[in-house]
Design a protein around this motif. Structure first.
Motif, PDB file in Angstrom:
ATOM      1  N   GLN A  44       0.828  -1.201   0.000  1.00 25.85           N
ATOM      2  CA  GLN A  44       0.000   0.000   0.000  1.00 25.85           C
ATOM      3  C   GLN A  44       0.870   1.261   0.000  1.00 25.85           C
ATOM      4  O   GLN A  44       0.568   2.242  -0.683  1.00 25.85           O
ATOM      5  CB  GLN A  44      -0.920   0.001   1.224  1.00 25.85           C
ATOM      6  N   ALA A  45       1.990   1.203   0.756  1.00 26.92           N
ATOM      7  CA  ALA A  45       2.871   2.364   0.840  1.00 26.92           C
ATOM      8  C   ALA A  45       3.488   2.700  -0.515  1.00 26.92           C
ATOM      9  O   ALA A  45       3.583   3.872  -0.892  1.00 26.92           O
ATOM     10  CB  ALA A  45       3.962   2.110   1.874  1.00 26.92           C
ATOM     11  N   LYS A  46       3.920   1.657  -1.252  1.00 31.83           N
ATOM     12  CA  LYS A  46       4.530   1.897  -2.558  1.00 31.83           C
ATOM     13  C   LYS A  46       3.514   2.450  -3.548  1.00 31.83           C
ATOM     14  O   LYS A  46       3.817   3.367  -4.319  1.00 31.83           O
ATOM     15  CB  LYS A  46       5.146   0.607  -3.097  1.00 31.83           C
ATOM     16  N   ALA A  47       2.317   1.920  -3.524  1.00 31.70           N
ATOM     17  CA  ALA A  47       1.282   2.409  -4.423  1.00 31.70           C
ATOM     18  C   ALA A  47       0.910   3.849  -4.087  1.00 31.70           C
ATOM     19  O   ALA A  47       0.717   4.692  -4.970  1.00 31.70           O
ATOM     20  CB  ALA A  47       0.054   1.509  -4.355  1.00 31.70           C
ATOM     21  N   ARG A  48       0.823   4.138  -2.786  1.00 24.65           N
ATOM     22  CA  ARG A  48       0.466   5.498  -2.373  1.00 24.65           C
ATOM     23  C   ARG A  48       1.568   6.494  -2.774  1.00 24.65           C
ATOM     24  O   ARG A  48       1.273   7.624  -3.185  1.00 24.65           O
ATOM     25  CB  ARG A  48       0.248   5.549  -0.867  1.00 24.65           C
ATOM     26  N   ALA A  49       2.844   6.061  -2.675  1.00 19.75           N
ATOM     27  CA  ALA A  49       3.946   6.936  -3.060  1.00 19.75           C
ATOM     28  C   ALA A  49       3.888   7.268  -4.555  1.00 19.75           C
ATOM     29  O   ALA A  49       4.095   8.414  -4.962  1.00 19.75           O
ATOM     30  CB  ALA A  49       5.277   6.285  -2.717  1.00 19.75           C
ATOM     31  N   LYS A  50       3.587   6.251  -5.357  1.00 17.97           N
ATOM     32  CA  LYS A  50       3.452   6.487  -6.795  1.00 17.97           C
ATOM     33  C   LYS A  50       2.278   7.401  -7.093  1.00 17.97           C
ATOM     34  O   LYS A  50       2.335   8.255  -7.981  1.00 17.97           O
ATOM     35  CB  LYS A  50       3.288   5.154  -7.530  1.00 17.97           C
ATOM     36  N   LEU A  51       1.215   7.220  -6.317  1.00 22.34           N
ATOM     37  CA  LEU A  51       0.027   8.050  -6.501  1.00 22.34           C
ATOM     38  C   LEU A  51       0.344   9.509  -6.191  1.00 22.34           C
ATOM     39  O   LEU A  51      -0.041  10.416  -6.936  1.00 22.34           O
ATOM     40  CB  LEU A  51      -1.087   7.534  -5.583  1.00 22.34           C
ATOM     41  N   LYS A  52       1.076   9.734  -5.098  1.00 18.18           N
ATOM     42  CA  LYS A  52       1.442  11.096  -4.724  1.00 18.18           C
ATOM     43  C   LYS A  52       2.368  11.723  -5.772  1.00 18.18           C
ATOM     44  O   LYS A  52       2.252  12.908  -6.089  1.00 18.18           O
ATOM     45  CB  LYS A  52       2.122  11.095  -3.360  1.00 18.18           C
ATOM     46  N   GLU A  53       3.303  10.913  -6.302  1.00 15.51           N
ATOM     47  CA  GLU A  53       4.206  11.406  -7.327  1.00 15.51           C
ATOM     48  C   GLU A  53       3.444  11.825  -8.577  1.00 15.51           C
ATOM     49  O   GLU A  53       3.708  12.866  -9.182  1.00 15.51           O
ATOM     50  CB  GLU A  53       5.239  10.333  -7.678  1.00 15.51           C
ATOM     51  N   LEU A  54       2.456  11.004  -8.947  1.00 14.53           N
ATOM     52  CA  LEU A  54       1.635  11.312 -10.113  1.00 14.53           C
ATOM     53  C   LEU A  54       0.825  12.578  -9.899  1.00 14.53           C
ATOM     54  O   LEU A  54       0.711  13.436 -10.776  1.00 14.53           O
ATOM     55  CB  LEU A  54       0.718  10.126 -10.423  1.00 14.53           C
ATOM     56  N   GLN A  55       0.241  12.722  -8.699  1.00  9.59           N
ATOM     57  CA  GLN A  55      -0.547  13.918  -8.393  1.00  9.59           C
ATOM     58  C   GLN A  55       0.330  15.164  -8.401  1.00  9.59           C
ATOM     59  O   GLN A  55      -0.108  16.242  -8.828  1.00  9.59           O
ATOM     60  CB  GLN A  55      -1.222  13.741  -7.032  1.00  9.59           C
ATOM     61  N   ALA A  56       1.596  15.016  -7.949  1.00  9.40           N
ATOM     62  CA  ALA A  56       2.514  16.150  -7.952  1.00  9.40           C
ATOM     63  C   ALA A  56       2.817  16.599  -9.378  1.00  9.40           C
ATOM     64  O   ALA A  56       2.917  17.800  -9.660  1.00  9.40           O
ATOM     65  CB  ALA A  56       3.801  15.778  -7.227  1.00  9.40           C
ATOM     66  N   LYS A  57       2.954  15.635 -10.295  1.00  7.24           N
ATOM     67  CA  LYS A  57       3.192  15.976 -11.693  1.00  7.24           C
ATOM     68  C   LYS A  57       1.991  16.718 -12.279  1.00  7.24           C
ATOM     69  O   LYS A  57       2.145  17.680 -13.038  1.00  7.24           O
ATOM     70  CB  LYS A  57       3.471  14.711 -12.512  1.00  7.24           C
ATOM     71  N   ILE A  58       0.793  16.283 -11.909  1.00  9.06           N
ATOM     72  CA  ILE A  58      -0.410  16.943 -12.398  1.00  9.06           C
ATOM     73  C   ILE A  58      -0.475  18.366 -11.867  1.00  9.06           C
ATOM     74  O   ILE A  58      -0.757  19.320 -12.607  1.00  9.06           O
ATOM     75  CB  ILE A  58      -1.673  16.154 -11.977  1.00  9.06           C
ATOM     76  N   ASP A  59      -0.179  18.531 -10.579  1.00  2.42           N
ATOM     77  CA  ASP A  59      -0.200  19.864  -9.978  1.00  2.42           C
ATOM     78  C   ASP A  59       0.826  20.788 -10.613  1.00  2.42           C
ATOM     79  O   ASP A  59       0.606  21.998 -10.717  1.00  2.42           O
ATOM     80  CB  ASP A  59       0.073  19.763  -8.470  1.00  2.42           C
ATOM     81  N   ALA A  60       1.967  20.210 -11.058  1.00  4.45           N
ATOM     82  CA  ALA A  60       3.023  21.014 -11.667  1.00  4.45           C
ATOM     83  C   ALA A  60       2.770  21.277 -13.146  1.00  4.45           C
ATOM     84  O   ALA A  60       3.539  21.985 -13.798  1.00  4.45           O
ATOM     85  CB  ALA A  60       4.367  20.314 -11.490  1.00  4.45           C
ATOM     86  N   GLY A  61       1.700  20.689 -13.676  1.00  4.60           N
ATOM     87  CA  GLY A  61       1.373  20.910 -15.083  1.00  4.60           C
ATOM     88  C   GLY A  61       2.226  20.119 -16.046  1.00  4.60           C
ATOM     89  O   GLY A  61       2.293  20.451 -17.238  1.00  4.60           O
ATOM     90  N   LEU A  62       2.886  19.059 -15.552  1.00  4.50           N
ATOM     91  CA  LEU A  62       3.724  18.244 -16.423  1.00  4.50           C
ATOM     92  C   LEU A  62       2.857  17.328 -17.278  1.00  4.50           C
ATOM     93  O   LEU A  62       1.768  16.921 -16.861  1.00  4.50           O
ATOM     94  CB  LEU A  62       4.698  17.401 -15.591  1.00  4.50           C
ATOM     95  N   PRO A  63       3.324  16.988 -18.488  1.00  4.00           N
ATOM     96  CA  PRO A  63       2.532  16.134 -19.368  1.00  4.00           C
ATOM     97  C   PRO A  63       2.394  14.723 -18.815  1.00  4.00           C
ATOM     98  O   PRO A  63       3.371  14.105 -18.415  1.00  4.00           O
ATOM     99  CB  PRO A  63       3.325  16.137 -20.683  1.00  4.00           C
ATOM    100  N   ILE A  64       1.168  14.241 -18.754  1.00  4.64           N
ATOM    101  CA  ILE A  64       0.868  12.888 -18.284  1.00  4.64           C
ATOM    102  C   ILE A  64       0.015  12.209 -19.346  1.00  4.64           C
ATOM    103  O   ILE A  64      -0.911  12.799 -19.888  1.00  4.64           O
ATOM    104  CB  ILE A  64       0.075  12.907 -16.950  1.00  4.64           C
ATOM    105  N   THR A  65       0.357  10.956 -19.637  1.00  5.49           N
ATOM    106  CA  THR A  65      -0.451  10.214 -20.600  1.00  5.49           C
ATOM    107  C   THR A  65      -0.761   8.830 -20.058  1.00  5.49           C
ATOM    108  O   THR A  65       0.041   8.242 -19.333  1.00  5.49           O
ATOM    109  CB  THR A  65       0.270  10.087 -21.961  1.00  5.49           C
ATOM    110  N   THR A  66      -1.913   8.321 -20.395  1.00  9.01           N
ATOM    111  CA  THR A  66      -2.294   6.975 -19.968  1.00  9.01           C
ATOM    112  C   THR A  66      -1.809   5.923 -20.939  1.00  9.01           C
ATOM    113  O   THR A  66      -1.784   4.747 -20.636  1.00  9.01           O
ATOM    114  CB  THR A  66      -3.825   6.847 -19.891  1.00  9.01           C
ATOM    115  N   GLY A  67      -1.415   6.346 -22.125  1.00  4.35           N
ATOM    116  CA  GLY A  67      -1.026   5.394 -23.154  1.00  4.35           C
ATOM    117  C   GLY A  67      -2.187   5.015 -24.042  1.00  4.35           C
ATOM    118  O   GLY A  67      -2.000   4.545 -25.152  1.00  4.35           O
TER     119      GLY A  67
END
Length: 418
Positions: free
Chosen positions: A43-66
């Motif tokens: 759960q901790a590893k998944a939550r860390a990845k989730l927070k990292e992804l949310q930080a990228k969204i907040d910073a306006g970085l390009p995110i794609t689902t593929g």
């Protein structure tokens, strides 16, 4: 009636454990409405990845689902446009390596399979791509001559095909790390059997012929230094007097003079370049190594001649550079290649490259009985396998020594007829 559950806003993630394999799965709704999943064994590893992804969204970085993203779009915008420049900046790869990857993407990958959705790339697509590469004309064609006005069309070499396969494999490995795809489809398709140019060791007769023809050659000491120290071409051209101790017979080597091309072409569509001294090829490339006395004397003679030439010149750009042009500027690596080709033609030596002097150095050390591990250190290879498989060539001299050693072993036995 229970209150209606409030919908999550964009960027607000969810997290749950999947019953099928106990993996923890998180997902975020992107600004475009698509969902982007992340996975973790805990759960901790998944939550860390989730927070990292949310930080990228907040910073306006390009995110794609593929999903819906073509291979061309991801390769050009994300991989070449963002990931590779970051690695160059971190000195994980060189600018020339990035340019090589980008050229391959532009010339041999995107035109053939770039239209496929990256998440749906299948082995069948890749097999078709490799078949197309095998039938593709090479960018280097023989020019028509009077003797041969219609030379045959040269196809892309097996080595070039294998390199394109490697570039796409590296790119899709990065796509997996970015969680754009769940598998690397390139790993499911065998690479072409293109063999790398292994090089060769020159025979003693060929070396004698080359150096006899180089008596009046401006670069005679360059050839002596490359052979005597087992240097790469760029390493020899980057040598500086301040890094040589000719009294103690020591040289600090490893840095390399290379022509580095700009990442982007200019307005005329051509990519400009400049000569730069870059870090060694591997961590073990840079070292202080002993200089054989013969090479020490050659360098002392070269320094004396250079001082005379510098005194006669109107301008001398870099007095610390060991090998220079007639005005003290660095030697263009391609010009050194041309000089070597002309020298070999005068000497009657065919199919020899400058780098073959390094092969020759390794092979001579091996013939003299030097251990492979010591040769590895002398050539500054990071892997012993490179030394043994690529640089130490099995010559007539080593074959004869093998027979002699075996003969001694056989004589100790009571063999019939011996």
């Amino acid at each position: 009636m229970p209150p209606k559950r409030k919908a999550r806003a964009n960027g607000e993630g969810s997290l749950y454990q999947r019953s099928s394999d106990d993996m923890w799965v998180g997902s975020v709704t992107l600004p475009d409405g698509k969902r982007k999943p992340v996975y973790g064994k805990t759960q901790a590893k998944a939550r860390a990845k989730l927070k990292e992804l949310q930080a990228k969204i907040d910073a306006g970085l390009p995110i794609t689902t593929g999903k819906g993203v073509t291979l061309a779009k991801w390769l050009t915008e994300e991989w070449v446009g963002r990931i590779l420049p970051t690695r160059v900046k971190a000195e994980k790869i060189s600018q020339n390596t990035m340019n090589s990857y980008a050229d391959n993407v532009r010339l041999h990958i995107v035109p053939h399979i770039g239209h496929h959705e990256i998440g749906k790339l299948a082995p069948a697509h890749l097999r078709t791509w490799l078949e197309e590469l095998a039938a593709k004309p090479s960018g280097r064609q023989k020019k028509p001559t009077k003797a041969d006005p219609f030379p045959p069309v040269a196809l892309l070499s097996g080595r070039a095909q294998a390199y394109a396969h490697t570039v796409l494999r590296i790119a899709l490995n990065d796509a997996m790390r970015e969680e754009i795809v769940t598998r690397n489809a390139v790993l499911l398709v065998d690479p072409p059997s293109g063999k790398s140019s292994r090089g060769r060791a020159l025979t003693e007769e060929e070396v004698n012929a080359v150096f006899a023809a180089a008596t009046e050659d401006r670069y005679a000491t360059v050839w002596t230094t490359i052979l005597g120290l087992g240097l790469r071409r760029g390493e020899a051209l980057a040598l500086r007097w301040s890094l040589l101790d000719l009294d103690q017979g020591l040289a600090e080597v490893g840095q390399s003079l290379q022509r580095v091309r700009d990442a982007a072409p200019g307005a005329d569509g051509r990519r400009r370049g400049r000569l730069e001294v870059v870090k060694g090829k591997t961590e073990k490339s840079e070292a202080t190594i002993p200089i054989p006395p013969v090479v020490v004397q050659a360098l002392k003679d070269h320094r004396a001649a250079q001082e005379i030439e510098r005194g006669d010149a109107e301008v001398w750009v870099d007095p610390d550079l060991v090998f220079t042009t007639g005005i003290g500027t660095p030697i263009e690596p391609r010009n050194l290649n041309r000089a070597w080709t002309a020298l070999c033609e005068r000497a009657g030596v065919k199919d020899a490259r400058i780098h073959d002097l390094r092969h020759t150095a390794a092979t001579w050390l091996y013939e003299e009985g030097m251990e492979l591990k010591d040769i590895q250190h002398a050539l500054r290879h990071s892997r012993l396998q490179t030394t043994s498989e690529v640089y130490t060539h099995f010559t007539k001299k080593t074959q004869a020594r093998t027979a002699t050693v075996m003969d001694g072993a056989l004589k100790r036995l009571n063999l019939p007829g011996v």
